[in-house]
Scaffold this active site. Structure first.
Site, PDB file in Angstrom:
ATOM      1  N   TYR A   1      98.441  17.053  42.872  1.00 28.36           N
ATOM      2  CA  TYR A   1      99.071  16.757  44.060  1.00 28.36           C
ATOM      3  C   TYR A   1      98.915  15.016  44.139  1.00 28.36           C
ATOM      4  CZ  TYR A   1     100.411  21.401  45.267  1.00 28.36           C
ATOM      5  OH  TYR A   1     101.134  22.674  45.587  1.00 28.36           O
TER       6      TYR A   1
ATOM      7  N   TYR B   1      96.895  24.977  39.278  1.00 29.56           N
ATOM      8  CA  TYR B   1      95.821  24.095  39.684  1.00 29.56           C
ATOM      9  C   TYR B   1      94.693  25.048  40.133  1.00 29.56           C
ATOM     10  CZ  TYR B   1      97.665  24.040  44.167  1.00 29.56           C
ATOM     11  OH  TYR B   1      98.328  24.359  45.463  1.00 29.56           O
TER      12      TYR B   1
ATOM     13  N   ARG C   1      95.564  28.663  41.310  1.00 28.76           N
ATOM     14  CA  ARG C   1      96.976  29.107  41.973  1.00 28.76           C
ATOM     15  C   ARG C   1      97.960  29.018  41.023  1.00 28.76           C
ATOM     16  NH1 ARG C   1      99.091  28.491  46.518  1.00 28.76           N
ATOM     17  NH2 ARG C   1      99.854  30.282  45.904  1.00 28.76           N
TER      18      ARG C   1
ATOM     19  N   HIS D   1     103.772  26.513  41.312  1.00 27.75           N
ATOM     20  CA  HIS D   1     104.551  27.015  42.646  1.00 27.75           C
ATOM     21  C   HIS D   1     105.228  25.687  43.198  1.00 27.75           C
ATOM     22  CE1 HIS D   1     100.714  26.348  44.431  1.00 27.75           C
ATOM     23  NE2 HIS D   1     101.242  25.806  45.555  1.00 27.75           N
TER      24      HIS D   1
ATOM     25  N   HIS E   1     106.408  24.249  47.026  1.00 29.40           N
ATOM     26  CA  HIS E   1     106.337  24.429  48.216  1.00 29.40           C
ATOM     27  C   HIS E   1     107.919  24.086  48.865  1.00 29.40           C
ATOM     28  CE1 HIS E   1     101.997  24.767  48.986  1.00 29.40           C
ATOM     29  NE2 HIS E   1     101.938  23.928  48.092  1.00 29.40           N
TER      30      HIS E   1
END
Lengths: 257, 201
Positions: free
Chosen positions: A126, A165, A175, A178, A180
């Site tokens: 991120y 990640y 995770r 995905h 968000h």
């Protein structure tokens, strides 16, 4: 004591079994996670212990929560829904097109509402300063998008496939990939923040966040469908994901529920 | 299962909620998200406070959204909370003239937040209030609550929500007057003094 995936797997299985028993005993289908879901450790101190106070919206059609903030063309820019065009160069990764409809519980399109997305880059990183994962940042990818749903409720984003990640819920926690999503409805009561997953991810059973949705059918509604008709020739692979907003809106009152 | 069949209500089932996670901070907050009142408006109030977890620690990563009517009790219809700069892609923010009624605020590193907005007017059967939606890492489904302003005790006493809440919990929904149009409203997610949260049906 080190918390392992094995420990979390056992907790996930126990929560799932407890839900199945509640349903077998006549309990309702639970479309949303319980806020008290210990396999996701961050939830432990952050969920209320008192039951919520319910408000029947049909008793007061003037409730401010039955209206919703407005967003318009001046709140978005032309490249907001194309996350591959927000920098001078091309981001690294597999380009994807993600599209679907925003619907209310009656299956009606939710028009002109704000849809916001954010995601990791193709390496699973991120663009957030507190992100600790040692994977490369991409100078050509921020991972933030916005759009307004159209007259049929459709939204559409062009982006790159996010990477999975690691995180620190337990040792070797990962995770699944995905995106968000943050979505507004025509009523503030319909507000939704959630995550969209990609089909056939091997990490699904290990992830306490996805598994916090203990109902099997509900969990499937978080997973997009590959849609060849959305794939753009020589450019991107297409995924279809419809979003159904929960919570009462003004039609609850019209129909006298 | 992610193409929804809209032919009947039994196939239109809600998309589950998930946590906002830890990394929304570069995506959702926008410039001026907490400064909702038009510049210099005489009915401007400041509401501020902390968000606490079950051990009484403030949350440095909570996100609040507030939504309230104008001083006449009308919900805002103006867009433009974010207003974008088409050249840079950045945020211009509100124009300081129109009232959009909507604010989005990330708690700071101390867990503190504030919103400067217009004093909400009475609307429907209820006493004036601002609606709040709380998001945080660890919170799998957002939480709704309301900020009622103190002062008119008779009106607060007849509010359909407040009159149903036990006396010892009722005060969690009413901000404390700190003078000069400033009100304190803390949100306790769990434990002693837990805020009353709402479910709309």
């Amino acid at each position: 004591m080190t918390l392992t995936q094995h420990d979390i797997d056992a907790e996930i299985a126990a929560e799932h079994a407890a839900y199945e028993k509640r349903v077998a005993d006549g309990g309702p289908v639970e479309h949303h996670p319980r806020r008290d879901y210990a396999p996701y450790r961050s939830s432990v101190l952050r969920h209320p212990k008192q039951p919520p106070v319910t408000i029947d919206v049909t008793k007061d059609p003037e409730l401010v929560e039955l209206s919703s903030p407005a967003f318009g063309e001046r709140d978005i820019t032309v490249v907001d829904n194309d996350l591959t065009r927000q920098h001078t160069g091309e981001p690294v990764g597999e380009r994807i097109t993600v599209s679907g409809r925003l619907l209310d519980r009656n299956g009606r399109p939710v028009r002109g509402q704000l849809v916001e997305i954010w995601q990791a880059n193709s390496a699973g990183r991120y663009a957030h300063q507190r992100e600790q994962h040692d994977a490369p940042l991409d100078p050509n990818f921020t991972g933030v998008g916005r759009t307004l749903s159209d007259d049929d409720g459709f939204y559409r984003f062009t982006t790159v496939q996010p990477g999975p990640y690691p995180w620190r819920n337990h040792v070797n926690a990962w995770r699944p990939a995905h995106i968000h999503f943050s979505v507004f409805g025509s009523a503030f009561t319909q507000r939704l923040v959630t995550q969209m997953y990609f089909p056939n991810d091997p990490l699904f059973p290990y992830d306490p966040i996805l598994q916090s949705v203990t109902d099997d059918a509900a969990r499937q509604r978080l997973i997009a469908t590959y849609d060849h008709s959305l794939s753009v020739p020589e450019f991107s692979l297409g995924y279809h994901w419809d979003i159904v907003l929960d919570g009462p809106n003004a039609t609850w009152i019209e129909e006298g529920r | 299962m992610t193409k929804i069949d809209t032919s009947g209500p039994e196939t239109v089932l809600p998309t589950p909620s998930h946590t906002v996670g830890p990394f929304y901070g570069y995506a959702l907050p926008f410039r001026g998200g907490e400064d909702i009142a038009p510049v210099g408006h005489p009915d401007t109030i400041t509401v501020h406070g902390y968000v606490y977890d079950g051990e009484g620690s403030p949350l440095p990563d909570a996100l609040l959204e507030v939504w309230g009517p104008d001083p006449d009790g009308k919900p805002a219809t103006a867009d433009g909370s974010m207003r974008r700069d088409p050249a840079s892609g950045g945020f211009l923010g509100r124009n300081g003239v129109e009232f959009t009624g909507f604010g989005r605020i990330q708690t700071d590193a101390n867990g503190h937040w504030y919103a400067r907005t217009l004093r909400p007017g009475a609307r429907g059967a209820g006493a004036p209030h601002v609606s709040v939606c709380v998001f945080a890492r660890g919170l799998l489904v957002h939480l709704f609550t309301r900020i009622y302003l103190p002062g008119d005790e008779a009106l607060l006493a007849t509010d359909p929500l407040l009159s149903r809440v036990h006396a010892e919990r009722r005060d969690t929904l009413i901000a404390a007057d700190e003078g000069n149009g400033t009100y304190r409203f803390d949100i306790r997610l769990q434990g002693e003094g837990e805020t009353v949260f709402l479910e709309f049906q």
